[in-house]
Design a protein around this motif. Structure first.
Motif, PDB file in Angstrom:
ATOM      1  N   ALA A  83       9.011   6.871   2.089  1.00  0.00           N
ATOM      2  CA  ALA A  83       7.536   6.855   1.524  1.00  0.00           C
ATOM      3  C   ALA A  83       7.509   6.651   0.180  1.00  0.00           C
ATOM      4  O   ALA A  83       8.137   6.871  -0.831  1.00  0.00           O
ATOM      5  N   LEU A  84       6.111   5.884  -0.234  1.00  0.00           N
ATOM      6  CA  LEU A  84       6.013   5.426  -1.885  1.00  0.00           C
ATOM      7  C   LEU A  84       4.999   6.680  -2.193  1.00  0.00           C
ATOM      8  O   LEU A  84       4.131   7.034  -1.341  1.00  0.00           O
ATOM      9  N   ASP A  85       5.165   6.822  -3.472  1.00  0.00           N
ATOM     10  CA  ASP A  85       4.489   7.840  -4.301  1.00  0.00           C
ATOM     11  C   ASP A  85       3.822   7.390  -5.425  1.00  0.00           C
ATOM     12  O   ASP A  85       4.851   7.371  -6.645  1.00  0.00           O
ATOM     13  N   ARG A  86       2.750   6.703  -5.638  1.00  0.00           N
ATOM     14  CA  ARG A  86       2.585   6.097  -6.749  1.00  0.00           C
ATOM     15  C   ARG A  86       2.219   7.046  -7.937  1.00  0.00           C
ATOM     16  O   ARG A  86       2.339   6.452  -9.038  1.00  0.00           O
ATOM     17  N   GLU A  87       2.164   8.278  -7.533  1.00  0.00           N
ATOM     18  CA  GLU A  87       1.927   9.451  -8.927  1.00  0.00           C
ATOM     19  C   GLU A  87       3.494   9.260  -9.590  1.00  0.00           C
ATOM     20  O   GLU A  87       3.535   9.626 -10.985  1.00  0.00           O
ATOM     21  N   THR A  88       4.418   9.295  -8.756  1.00  0.00           N
ATOM     22  CA  THR A  88       5.741   9.633  -9.489  1.00  0.00           C
ATOM     23  C   THR A  88       6.480   8.465  -9.800  1.00  0.00           C
ATOM     24  O   THR A  88       7.128   8.121 -10.682  1.00  0.00           O
ATOM     25  N   THR A  89       6.147   7.157  -9.013  1.00  0.00           N
ATOM     26  CA  THR A  89       6.722   5.733  -9.276  1.00  0.00           C
ATOM     27  C   THR A  89       5.573   4.774  -9.174  1.00  0.00           C
ATOM     28  O   THR A  89       5.483   4.499  -8.106  1.00  0.00           O
ATOM     29  N   ARG A 135       0.812  -1.204   0.128  1.00  0.00           N
ATOM     30  CA  ARG A 135       0.046  -0.051  -0.024  1.00  0.00           C
ATOM     31  C   ARG A 135       0.801   1.336   0.256  1.00  0.00           C
ATOM     32  O   ARG A 135       1.827   1.361   0.471  1.00  0.00           O
ATOM     33  N   GLU A 136       0.398   2.282  -0.602  1.00  0.00           N
ATOM     34  CA  GLU A 136       1.221   3.691  -0.641  1.00  0.00           C
ATOM     35  C   GLU A 136       1.323   4.383   0.608  1.00  0.00           C
ATOM     36  O   GLU A 136       2.319   5.098   0.836  1.00  0.00           O
ATOM     37  N   ASP A 137       0.468   3.869   1.534  1.00  0.00           N
ATOM     38  CA  ASP A 137       0.565   4.526   2.734  1.00  0.00           C
ATOM     39  C   ASP A 137       1.164   3.597   3.933  1.00  0.00           C
ATOM     40  O   ASP A 137       1.117   3.693   5.067  1.00  0.00           O
ATOM     41  N   ALA A 138       1.786   2.532   3.490  1.00  0.00           N
ATOM     42  CA  ALA A 138       2.691   1.443   4.287  1.00  0.00           C
ATOM     43  C   ALA A 138       3.570   2.382   5.347  1.00  0.00           C
ATOM     44  O   ALA A 138       4.188   3.210   4.781  1.00  0.00           O
ATOM     45  N   ALA A 139       3.634   1.885   6.599  1.00  0.00           N
ATOM     46  CA  ALA A 139       4.520   2.397   7.401  1.00  0.00           C
ATOM     47  C   ALA A 139       5.928   2.078   7.264  1.00  0.00           C
ATOM     48  O   ALA A 139       6.363   0.912   6.751  1.00  0.00           O
ATOM     49  N   LEU A 140       6.704   3.083   7.632  1.00  0.00           N
ATOM     50  CA  LEU A 140       8.295   2.857   7.193  1.00  0.00           C
ATOM     51  C   LEU A 140       8.684   1.550   8.122  1.00  0.00           C
ATOM     52  O   LEU A 140       8.059   1.517   9.407  1.00  0.00           O
ATOM     53  N   GLY A 141       9.587   0.930   7.567  1.00  0.00           N
ATOM     54  CA  GLY A 141       9.772  -0.282   8.407  1.00  0.00           C
ATOM     55  C   GLY A 141       8.934  -1.753   8.191  1.00  0.00           C
ATOM     56  O   GLY A 141       9.320  -2.697   8.677  1.00  0.00           O
ATOM     57  N   THR A 142       7.915  -1.472   7.249  1.00  0.00           N
ATOM     58  CA  THR A 142       7.182  -2.378   7.094  1.00  0.00           C
ATOM     59  C   THR A 142       7.958  -3.562   6.112  1.00  0.00           C
ATOM     60  O   THR A 142       8.710  -3.234   5.078  1.00  0.00           O
ATOM     61  N   VAL A 143       7.871  -4.737   6.754  1.00  0.00           N
ATOM     62  CA  VAL A 143       8.666  -5.960   6.028  1.00  0.00           C
ATOM     63  C   VAL A 143       7.846  -6.378   4.552  1.00  0.00           C
ATOM     64  O   VAL A 143       6.566  -6.601   4.891  1.00  0.00           O
ATOM     65  N   ILE A 144       8.529  -6.280   3.450  1.00  0.00           N
ATOM     66  CA  ILE A 144       7.902  -6.572   2.427  1.00  0.00           C
ATOM     67  C   ILE A 144       8.078  -8.044   1.854  1.00  0.00           C
ATOM     68  O   ILE A 144       7.292  -8.621   1.349  1.00  0.00           O
ATOM     69  N   ASP A 165       5.324   1.701  -9.940  1.00  0.00           N
ATOM     70  CA  ASP A 165       6.062   0.325  -9.577  1.00  0.00           C
ATOM     71  C   ASP A 165       7.357   0.301  -9.570  1.00  0.00           C
ATOM     72  O   ASP A 165       7.972   1.293 -10.103  1.00  0.00           O
ATOM     73  N   TYR A 166       7.700  -0.851  -8.913  1.00  0.00           N
ATOM     74  CA  TYR A 166       9.483  -1.006  -8.953  1.00  0.00           C
ATOM     75  C   TYR A 166       9.395  -2.465  -9.438  1.00  0.00           C
ATOM     76  O   TYR A 166       9.179  -3.511  -9.010  1.00  0.00           O
ATOM     77  N   LYS A 167      10.442  -2.491 -10.640  1.00  0.00           N
ATOM     78  CA  LYS A 167      10.558  -3.792 -11.331  1.00  0.00           C
ATOM     79  C   LYS A 167      12.100  -3.790 -11.360  1.00  0.00           C
ATOM     80  O   LYS A 167      12.740  -2.731 -11.806  1.00  0.00           O
ATOM     81  N   TYR A 185      17.661 -12.080   4.761  1.00  0.00           N
ATOM     82  CA  TYR A 185      17.688 -10.628   4.794  1.00  0.00           C
ATOM     83  C   TYR A 185      16.028 -10.556   4.634  1.00  0.00           C
ATOM     84  O   TYR A 185      15.171 -11.204   4.065  1.00  0.00           O
ATOM     85  N   SER A 186      15.573  -9.427   5.288  1.00  0.00           N
ATOM     86  CA  SER A 186      14.500  -8.675   5.136  1.00  0.00           C
ATOM     87  C   SER A 186      14.330  -7.729   4.307  1.00  0.00           C
ATOM     88  O   SER A 186      15.203  -6.725   4.341  1.00  0.00           O
ATOM     89  N   LEU A 187      13.450  -7.497   3.354  1.00  0.00           N
ATOM     90  CA  LEU A 187      13.147  -6.475   2.309  1.00  0.00           C
ATOM     91  C   LEU A 187      12.299  -5.643   3.239  1.00  0.00           C
ATOM     92  O   LEU A 187      11.122  -5.684   3.432  1.00  0.00           O
ATOM     93  N   VAL A 188      12.761  -4.177   3.324  1.00  0.00           N
ATOM     94  CA  VAL A 188      11.858  -3.447   4.452  1.00  0.00           C
ATOM     95  C   VAL A 188      11.819  -2.111   3.530  1.00  0.00           C
ATOM     96  O   VAL A 188      12.743  -1.518   3.261  1.00  0.00           O
ATOM     97  N   LEU A 189      10.471  -1.391   4.045  1.00  0.00           N
ATOM     98  CA  LEU A 189      10.236  -0.117   3.367  1.00  0.00           C
ATOM     99  C   LEU A 189      10.970   0.845   4.216  1.00  0.00           C
ATOM    100  O   LEU A 189      10.764   0.960   5.567  1.00  0.00           O
ATOM    101  N   ASP A 190      11.805   1.805   3.494  1.00  0.00           N
ATOM    102  CA  ASP A 190      12.821   2.509   3.946  1.00  0.00           C
ATOM    103  C   ASP A 190      12.594   4.135   3.899  1.00  0.00           C
ATOM    104  O   ASP A 190      12.947   4.881   4.548  1.00  0.00           O
TER     105      ASP A 190
END
Length: 80
Positions: free
Chosen positions: A68-74, A16-25, A76-78, A61-66
């Protein structure tokens, strides 16, 4: 020939775009079947992505949100 095994376990996709920092993906396990120094592995991400890798245990390893996400500028990430 060296064989490297990578296991990726997704925990929360889509993120989610509003996912909290530190969220494990995702959880990532990397192993090399070679022994000794030849069996050591290192993982890294490309620069300028809103994620970081956190080493949780040897070759895990954990892939962690570091940041904020902004769907308007990016949208998706591939290939990161």
């Amino acid at each position: 020939m060296t064989m490297c095994l990578i296991t990726l376990t997704s925990l929360s996709l889509p993120v989610r775009e509003d996912a909290a920092l530190g969220t494990v993906i995702a959880l990532i396990s990397v192993s090399d079947l070679d022994s000794g120094a030849n069996g050591q592995v290192t993982c890294s991400l490309t620069v300028h992505v809103p994620f970081k890798l956190v080493s949780t245990f040897k070759n895990y390893y954990s892939l962690v949100l570091d940041s904020a996400l902004d769907r308007e500028t990016t949208p998706d990430y591939k290939g990161w």
